[in-house]
Design a protein around this motif. Structure first.
Motif, PDB file in Angstrom:
ATOM      1  N   ARG A  75       0.834  -1.210   0.000  1.00  0.00           N
ATOM      2  CA  ARG A  75       0.000   0.000   0.000  1.00  0.00           C
ATOM      3  C   ARG A  75       0.864   1.254   0.000  1.00  0.00           C
ATOM      4  O   ARG A  75       0.587   2.208  -0.730  1.00  0.00           O
ATOM      5  N   LEU A  76       1.916   1.266   0.813  1.00  0.00           N
ATOM      6  CA  LEU A  76       2.815   2.421   0.847  1.00  0.00           C
ATOM      7  C   LEU A  76       3.547   2.590  -0.475  1.00  0.00           C
ATOM      8  O   LEU A  76       3.780   3.711  -0.932  1.00  0.00           O
ATOM      9  N   SER A  77       3.894   1.477  -1.121  1.00  0.00           N
ATOM     10  CA  SER A  77       4.553   1.524  -2.424  1.00  0.00           C
ATOM     11  C   SER A  77       3.631   2.157  -3.474  1.00  0.00           C
ATOM     12  O   SER A  77       4.062   2.999  -4.269  1.00  0.00           O
ATOM     13  N   ILE A  78       2.371   1.771  -3.479  1.00  0.00           N
ATOM     14  CA  ILE A  78       1.391   2.344  -4.407  1.00  0.00           C
ATOM     15  C   ILE A  78       1.223   3.829  -4.124  1.00  0.00           C
ATOM     16  O   ILE A  78       1.206   4.656  -5.040  1.00  0.00           O
ATOM     17  N   LEU A  79       1.143   4.184  -2.857  1.00  0.00           N
ATOM     18  CA  LEU A  79       0.989   5.583  -2.467  1.00  0.00           C
ATOM     19  C   LEU A  79       2.199   6.408  -2.917  1.00  0.00           C
ATOM     20  O   LEU A  79       2.054   7.504  -3.447  1.00  0.00           O
ATOM     21  N   LYS A  80       3.390   5.854  -2.734  1.00  0.00           N
ATOM     22  CA  LYS A  80       4.623   6.535  -3.141  1.00  0.00           C
ATOM     23  C   LYS A  80       4.658   6.726  -4.660  1.00  0.00           C
ATOM     24  O   LYS A  80       5.011   7.792  -5.154  1.00  0.00           O
ATOM     25  N   GLU A  81       4.282   5.703  -5.416  1.00  0.00           N
ATOM     26  CA  GLU A  81       4.232   5.801  -6.883  1.00  0.00           C
ATOM     27  C   GLU A  81       3.265   6.895  -7.301  1.00  0.00           C
ATOM     28  O   GLU A  81       3.554   7.669  -8.219  1.00  0.00           O
TER      29      GLU A  81
END
Length: 87
Positions: A75-81
């Protein structure tokens, strides 16, 4: 019939909040969330769609939704992207 897992990001209240859900029509579902008719935890916030994934089967979509809800790193990876794409 299409099945989607989606992730929303709040754009109100200054706090970054995310929500993961399942639907067959992500545009209608986003509108419901923004009208306060979505999940209880989404009420009172304004949302934008930051991620969606298509599945041909409901069971695979629901399995992925469960995994994404539990996987904070993803989820954090998607948010960062998403944040990188907006700048």
């Amino acid at each position: 019939m299409p099945h989607y897992v989606y992730m929303l990001k709040s754009i109100s209240h200054g706090k970054s909040k995310t929500y993961v859900g399942y639907t067959i029509n992500y545009k209608t579902r986003l509108a419901k969330h923004n009208l306060g008719k979505g999940a209880k935890s989404t009420r009172g916030y304004e949302w934008i769609l930051i991620y969606k994934k298509f599945f041909k089967s409901k069971s695979k979509a629901l399995k992925f939704e469960y995994e994404l809800k539990k996987n904070r790193k993803k989820r954090l990876s998607i948010l960062k992207e998403h944040n990188v794409q907006r700048t």
